[in-house]
Write a protein that holds these residues in place. Structure first.
Motif, PDB file in Angstrom:
ATOM      1  N   UNK A 567      12.863   1.043  -4.502  1.00  0.00           N
ATOM      2  CA  UNK A 567      11.407   0.964  -4.637  1.00  0.00           C
ATOM      3  C   UNK A 567      10.954   2.213  -5.358  1.00  0.00           C
ATOM      4  N   UNK A 568      10.286   2.035  -6.486  1.00  0.00           N
ATOM      5  CA  UNK A 568       9.861   3.167  -7.298  1.00  0.00           C
ATOM      6  C   UNK A 568       8.422   2.978  -7.749  1.00  0.00           C
ATOM      7  N   UNK A 569       7.708   4.077  -8.066  1.00  0.00           N
ATOM      8  CA  UNK A 569       6.337   3.954  -8.573  1.00  0.00           C
ATOM      9  C   UNK A 569       6.335   3.309  -9.957  1.00  0.00           C
ATOM     10  N   UNK A 570       5.455   2.334 -10.126  1.00  0.00           N
ATOM     11  CA  UNK A 570       5.290   1.641 -11.393  1.00  0.00           C
ATOM     12  C   UNK A 570       3.808   1.542 -11.693  1.00  0.00           C
ATOM     13  N   UNK A 571       3.421   1.293 -12.959  1.00  0.00           N
ATOM     14  CA  UNK A 571       1.994   1.138 -13.263  1.00  0.00           C
ATOM     15  C   UNK A 571       1.348   0.126 -12.339  1.00  0.00           C
ATOM     16  N   UNK A 572       0.226   0.511 -11.753  1.00  0.00           N
ATOM     17  CA  UNK A 572      -0.429  -0.352 -10.765  1.00  0.00           C
ATOM     18  C   UNK A 572      -0.979  -1.613 -11.430  1.00  0.00           C
ATOM     19  N   UNK A 573      -0.739  -2.737 -10.774  1.00  0.00           N
ATOM     20  CA  UNK A 573      -1.166  -4.035 -11.295  1.00  0.00           C
ATOM     21  C   UNK A 573      -1.559  -4.897 -10.097  1.00  0.00           C
ATOM     22  N   UNK A 574      -2.852  -5.150  -9.949  1.00  0.00           N
ATOM     23  CA  UNK A 574      -3.343  -5.894  -8.783  1.00  0.00           C
ATOM     24  C   UNK A 574      -2.724  -7.278  -8.683  1.00  0.00           C
ATOM     25  N   UNK A 575      -2.287  -7.847  -9.793  1.00  0.00           N
ATOM     26  CA  UNK A 575      -1.710  -9.186  -9.779  1.00  0.00           C
ATOM     27  C   UNK A 575      -0.216  -9.190  -9.458  1.00  0.00           C
ATOM     28  N   UNK A 576       0.383  -8.011  -9.427  1.00  0.00           N
ATOM     29  CA  UNK A 576       1.827  -7.909  -9.211  1.00  0.00           C
ATOM     30  C   UNK A 576       2.145  -7.974  -7.722  1.00  0.00           C
ATOM     31  N   UNK A 577       2.640  -9.099  -7.254  1.00  0.00           N
ATOM     32  CA  UNK A 577       2.915  -9.268  -5.827  1.00  0.00           C
ATOM     33  C   UNK A 577       4.050  -8.378  -5.338  1.00  0.00           C
ATOM     34  N   UNK A 578       4.912  -7.916  -6.256  1.00  0.00           N
ATOM     35  CA  UNK A 578       6.008  -7.034  -5.845  1.00  0.00           C
ATOM     36  C   UNK A 578       5.489  -5.662  -5.405  1.00  0.00           C
ATOM     37  N   UNK A 579       4.205  -5.374  -5.676  1.00  0.00           N
ATOM     38  CA  UNK A 579       3.604  -4.116  -5.249  1.00  0.00           C
ATOM     39  C   UNK A 579       2.827  -4.253  -3.940  1.00  0.00           C
ATOM     40  N   UNK A 580       3.022  -5.363  -3.246  1.00  0.00           N
ATOM     41  CA  UNK A 580       2.317  -5.579  -1.981  1.00  0.00           C
ATOM     42  C   UNK A 580       3.282  -5.371  -0.810  1.00  0.00           C
ATOM     43  N   UNK A 581       2.769  -4.717   0.225  1.00  0.00           N
ATOM     44  CA  UNK A 581       3.605  -4.305   1.349  1.00  0.00           C
ATOM     45  C   UNK A 581       2.967  -4.664   2.679  1.00  0.00           C
ATOM     46  N   UNK A 582       3.821  -5.011   3.620  1.00  0.00           N
ATOM     47  CA  UNK A 582       3.409  -5.191   5.008  1.00  0.00           C
ATOM     48  C   UNK A 582       3.745  -3.925   5.772  1.00  0.00           C
ATOM     49  N   UNK A 583       2.777  -3.396   6.526  1.00  0.00           N
ATOM     50  CA  UNK A 583       3.029  -2.267   7.417  1.00  0.00           C
ATOM     51  C   UNK A 583       3.267  -2.854   8.805  1.00  0.00           C
ATOM     52  N   UNK A 584       4.536  -3.003   9.157  1.00  0.00           N
ATOM     53  CA  UNK A 584       4.904  -3.652  10.409  1.00  0.00           C
ATOM     54  C   UNK A 584       5.067  -2.601  11.502  1.00  0.00           C
ATOM     55  N   UNK A 585       4.249  -2.642  12.570  1.00  0.00           N
ATOM     56  CA  UNK A 585       4.352  -1.637  13.632  1.00  0.00           C
ATOM     57  C   UNK A 585       5.758  -1.573  14.214  1.00  0.00           C
TER      58      UNK A 585
END
Length: 627
Positions: A567-585
């Motif tokens: 997992x690495x920083x990439x240009x932010x793209x609101x449509x890119x689902x690969x940049x979405x994360x679940x914060x699981x307790x």
């Protein structure tokens, strides 16, 4: 899969009605409301209204005597509690009193069939089925009525389904689908009286560890889901697709891959001419039998020659002619494999199910009798022909498909057309004889096209429509908007979890591990990131260098599914689902789980953030400090 498979108020204000009835004079509109059919999805087949109401309250008990009655009552008690109705005791025998709910299983009521029920509401409420399943479905109706208020109008219904099989198919076969999502689906299916969940999936294999690339579930995970299905009368039928689409299993077994005339291996195609291939497949069936309790086995059998033809594989014709004579065709080798699997499944007490598209009529060997054919594609062998040949036929029409990043069923149009299971791709039948039912199907062809939460929003109306079309009248309300309002009225199943909640507020945090176990060392890591909730209920993690994204490695269905990918920083793209994360307790902190790959981040020895399934690497626990 899309390449593979071109393949929604009427709310009765009960309290208002009763208040009006108690008045000295009752307006005609109130009488009309009193006699209206209570709102459920699927709609009740019939309703005979009576004066008065059933009132659920603090003194309500669940009365059940026999073992099967108590099973239904205990499940209902669990669901009443989960739905916010408090703890309702289950008691044995004796005279039922006002406010009680009586559960009865009476085998002599044959007119109710295997799944029908009778519900009668008055001073007390009774649910009766000829079987435990029938009584269970009566309690689903009760729960839907209680979701709209504690007062249920007095009356009676006898509610029996039109079709035996009412289902949902899910391909959890490449892109992993989380257990909480699948558990929600099982509860929602049962709430709407759907009874069959087809799961094309991979269970971690002890016999073939070389096949345990990501996308699998552990046996314990599946046992948990199967137990939930058993409790809620949803049969979970597993599928290992074969002999095509076998790449999740044989990508590391070139010896079992079909080889073309140019010597090229086909990693998605099993070589059905080899005994070793049959033995391999049936050994997987044996492992699944340790987990799944279903009485059916689905082998897929679709699109074996997708993008090719039998002439490129001369060994198929040789095999067929050696076994069935000179007039045999290459497709007979394919049918032979289906029939051998059918015989093996039958020896284990299971019935076989297949897709229809391989039945092109180019074979001399028929598919074994009793094999259920799930019809999704318009090919040479029409539904009417398959029924005439005696095959149980399920409608799995492409028009009912929901594909990630692709085709979505037009539920409104289907409702307006009064679609029912007699309407197949390429042919509409006048009779339901021979039709087992229908199902919607969910395929992940573009795995990153939608997140699980987005799939949920898309699936809800289709699921309710399918429930209506397979249980009763496919068009119970004048408009689609009226029908969808019924779903709003009954809400979600008890125990359904809202998976769109992000447990931290938007803002900037330091993410820090106290130590994360990797393959050979304990490593710590930290980074700063701005957390921002996404509309579908995940979070983006924006660092100084960009948004955290899983990127790299081999792509499967447009998704980096390999364990160990960074997992690495990439240009932010609101449509890119690969940049979405679940914060699981987890343990006072959180695990960072990618919304698409469903793998959690670990910290490698060199400090990189890498994704792994939890049974391969202990996920890192991240502790957040707000800025």
């Amino acid at each position: 899969m899309a390449e593979r498979r071109k393949r929604r108020f009427r709310f009765i204000g009960f309290a208002a009605v009763f208040a009006l009835l108690a008045a000295p004079s009752v307006p005609a509109v109130a009488v009309q409301q009193e006699r209206a059919v209570p709102v459920t999805v699927p709609a009740l087949s019939n309703w005979t209204p009576e004066r008065g109401s059933y009132d659920f309250g603090a003194g309500t008990r669940l009365v059940a005597d026999s073992r099967s009655e108590r099973e239904v009552a205990e499940t209902l008690a669990d669901d009443l509690k989960a739905a916010g109705h408090g703890t309702v005791p289950v008691v044995r025998g004796g005279a039922a009193r006002s406010g009680d709910i009586v559960i009865e299983v009476r085998p002599g009521k044959g007119s109710l069939g295997a799944e029908g029920y009778e519900l009668q509401a008055g001073e007390r409420l009774s649910v009766t089925g000829a079987t435990e399943t029938g009584a269970f479905y009566g309690t689903r109706t009760l729960l839907q009525l209680l979701a709209q208020g504690d007062h249920i109008p007095a009356g009676r219904t006898v509610d029996v389904p039109r079709y035996k099989e009412r289902g949902v198919g899910v391909c959890a076969c490449y892109v992993h689908i989380s257990l909480p999502w699948l558990e929600n689906l099982v509860r929602e299916m049962a709430y709407h009286k759907l009874n069959q969940l087809l799961l094309e999936l991979k269970v971690k294999s002890a016999a073939h560890p070389e096949a345990n690339t990501w996308g699998y579930y552990t046996q314990d995970e599946m046992r948990r889901l199967v137990a939930l299905g058993d409790k809620y009368h949803v049969e979970i039928i597993p599928e290992i697709n074969s002999p095509g689409h076998m790449d999740p299993w044989i990508e590391n077994r070139p010896d079992l891959q079909l080889t073309d005339s140019d010597g090229n291996k086909q990693p998605a195609r099993l070589d059905v001419t080899q005994q070793a291939a049959f033995d391999y497949y049936t050994s997987l069936m044996d492992e699944y039998a340790q987990v799944f309790t279903a009485t059916s086995w689905h082998m897929g059998a679709d699109e074996y020659m997708l993008g090719s033809d039998y002439s490129k594989y001369p060994q198929m014709l040789r095999y067929a002619q050696e076994k069935y004579g000179a007039n045999a065709t290459p497709q007979d080798a394919y049918i032979d494999f289906i029939n051998r699997v059918q015989a093996y499944a039958a020896s284990k007490g299971k019935k076989l199910r297949i897709w229809n598209d391989g039945l092109t009529g180019a074979n001399t060997v028929p598919v074994a009798a009793g094999t259920t054919v799930e019809h999704w594609l318009n090919v040479t062998e029409k539904p009417s022909q398959l029924i005439a040949q005696g095959y149980p036929l399920m409608n799995a029409a492409y028009s009912l498909y929901l594909v990630r990043g692709g085709f979505h069923s037009d539920t409104e149009s289907l409702y307006d057309q009064s679609w029912d299971p007699r309407s197949f791709e390429g042919e509409k039948l006048t009779s339901s004889d021979g039709i087992t039912g229908a199902k919607i199907s969910l395929w992940p062809d573009n795995g990153r096209g939608e997140t699980e939460n987005e799939v949920t929003a898309d699936t809800e109306p289709a699921l309710r429509h399918l429930a209506q079309a397979t249980w009763g009248d496919p068009h119970p309300d004048a408009t689609y908007a009226q029908f969808t309002a019924q779903g709003t009225a009954v809400g979600h199943a008890p125990g359904w979890r809202d998976l769109t909640r992000v447990p931290v507020t938007d803002g900037t945090y330091t993410f820090r591990t106290a130590g994360a176990t990797s393959a050979s060392a304990t490593t710590s890591a930290s980074f700063d990131a701005e957390v921002q909730r996404t509309p579908d209920g995940y979070a983006t993690l924006r660092t100084a260098d960009g948004c955290l994204e899983i990127q790299g490695g081999k792509l499967t269905l447009n998704v980096p599914l390999q364990p160990g990918v960074s997992a690495t920083p990439q240009p932010c793209d609101a449509a890119n689902t690969m940049q979405r994360w679940e914060l699981a307790p987890a343990a006072g902190g959180y695990r960072l789980v990618n919304a698409i790959t469903q793998m959690a981040l670990s910290v490698a020895d060199d400090g990189r953030l890498v994704q792994y399934p939890p049974d391969q690497h202990q996920p890192a626990t991240w502790y957040l400090t707000a800025h």
